[in-house]
Design an enzyme around this catalytic site. Structure first.
Site, mmCIF file in Angstrom:
data_model
loop_
_atom_site.group_PDB
_atom_site.id
_atom_site.type_symbol
_atom_site.label_atom_id
_atom_site.label_comp_id
_atom_site.label_asym_id
_atom_site.label_seq_id
_atom_site.Cartn_x
_atom_site.Cartn_y
_atom_site.Cartn_z
ATOM 1 N N ARG A 124 -17.154 -5.094 12.488
ATOM 2 C CA ARG A 124 -16.397 -6.651 12.399
ATOM 3 C C ARG A 124 -15.939 -6.313 14.116
ATOM 4 N NH1 ARG A 124 -13.740 -8.391 7.258
ATOM 5 N NH2 ARG A 124 -11.976 -8.611 9.047
ATOM 6 N N ARG A 138 -2.166 -16.522 2.223
ATOM 7 C CA ARG A 138 -1.541 -15.372 3.313
ATOM 8 C C ARG A 138 -0.232 -15.462 3.310
ATOM 9 N NH1 ARG A 138 -7.042 -13.058 4.365
ATOM 10 N NH2 ARG A 138 -6.802 -11.100 5.801
ATOM 11 N N ARG A 158 -15.851 0.976 8.416
ATOM 12 C CA ARG A 158 -16.176 -0.062 7.568
ATOM 13 C C ARG A 158 -17.465 -0.856 8.815
ATOM 14 N NH1 ARG A 158 -12.960 -5.447 5.186
ATOM 15 N NH2 ARG A 158 -12.616 -5.619 6.762
ATOM 16 N N LYS A 211 -10.214 -5.022 -0.749
ATOM 17 C CA LYS A 211 -10.556 -6.775 -2.030
ATOM 18 C C LYS A 211 -12.141 -6.982 -1.645
ATOM 19 C CE LYS A 211 -7.956 -9.061 1.255
ATOM 20 N NZ LYS A 211 -7.203 -8.133 1.659
ATOM 21 N N ARG A 257 -3.174 -6.202 12.493
ATOM 22 C CA ARG A 257 -3.138 -6.689 10.770
ATOM 23 C C ARG A 257 -2.063 -6.492 10.085
ATOM 24 N NH1 ARG A 257 -9.496 -5.470 10.941
ATOM 25 N NH2 ARG A 257 -9.701 -6.671 8.709
#
Ligand code: ADP
Ligand code: ZN
Length: 217
Positions: A160, A88, A127, A13, A171
């Protein structure tokens, strides 16, 4: 143009939003980025949100909706916006409908980025993000030119806290439970566009251009 990007964490996203933003003069509104900014600067909201974020859980609907009520009315959102990470939950989607109605504006499209759980885990574990400008890298596929240093702003590139594998699994579970009901919600309204996000990343922009050319957004 007013669009929502939906998809599991790691669907791309943020990356998609960056390329869309480069092409269209609309505000990129990422609730995740806004919350992380609040955590960094130590606001009341940031203090309340932090523990949920670190555990990979959702921050409460009330906090998010208040934050978005203000954000959607900001000047830069007048030309249009791209919502990334919001809504969400069904409660957030209903609240968004109410906010848009108050403002007498409508959504154009909801774009769902579909990607398998395995791909998500693989992508997020590698990431890396810039701690300052938010630029996104991949330790394997797209590392910064100098290790640990952002190509764009020279700040530190980090992983992160919620991109650690155990948190990623949380998640994903949260996504399947709380966010995936939005797919049906927007499908019923005839607004949903599904895109296979396992494929090349410039596909979303091309798809959006087709919608735009056809006068659909
Ligand atoms: P992801 O890569 O998981 O999509 P985001 O950057 O969008 O990550 O969000 C990071 C965290 O911020 C989420 O795990 C959640 O704790 C919180 N968050 C972001 N957006 C929302 C939202 N709309 N409602 C509740 N919590 C949110
Ligand atoms: Zn940077």
């Amino acid at each position: 143009m007013r669009i929502i990007l939906i998809g599991p964490p790691g669907a791309g996203k943020g990356t998609q939003a960056e390329s869309i933003k480069a092409k269209y003069p609309i505000a990129h509104i990422s609730t995740g980025d806004m919350l992380r900014e609040n955590v960094r600067s130590g606001t009341e909201l940031g203090k309340k949100a932090r523990a949920f974020m670190d555990a990979g859980k959702l921050v409460s609907d009330d906090l998010i909706i208040d934050m978005m009520r203000a954000r959607l009315r900001a000047d830069d959102a007048r030309a249009g916006f791209l919502l990334d990470g919001f809504p969400r939950t069904i409660a957030q989607a209903e609240a968004l409908d109410g906010l848009l109605k108050e403002m007498s504006i409508e959504l154009d499209a909801v774009i769902l980025l579909e990607v398998s759980d395995d791909t998500v885990v693989q992508r997020l574990a590698s990431r890396r993000v810039c701690s300052s400008c938010g630029a996104i890298y991949n330790a394997i596929a797209h590392p910064p030119k100098i290790e640990g240093v952002c190509d764009i702003c020279c700040s530190k590139v980090i992983q992160r806290d919620d991109d650690k594998e155990s948190v990623i699994r949380n998640r994903l579970a949260v996504y399947h439970e709380q966010t995936s009901p939005l797919i049906e919600y927007y499908d019923k309204k005839g607004m949903l566009h599904r895109i296979d996000a396992n494929v090349a990343k410039d596909f979303v922009l091309k798809y959006l251009e087709t919608l735009n050319a056809a006068g659909n957004v």
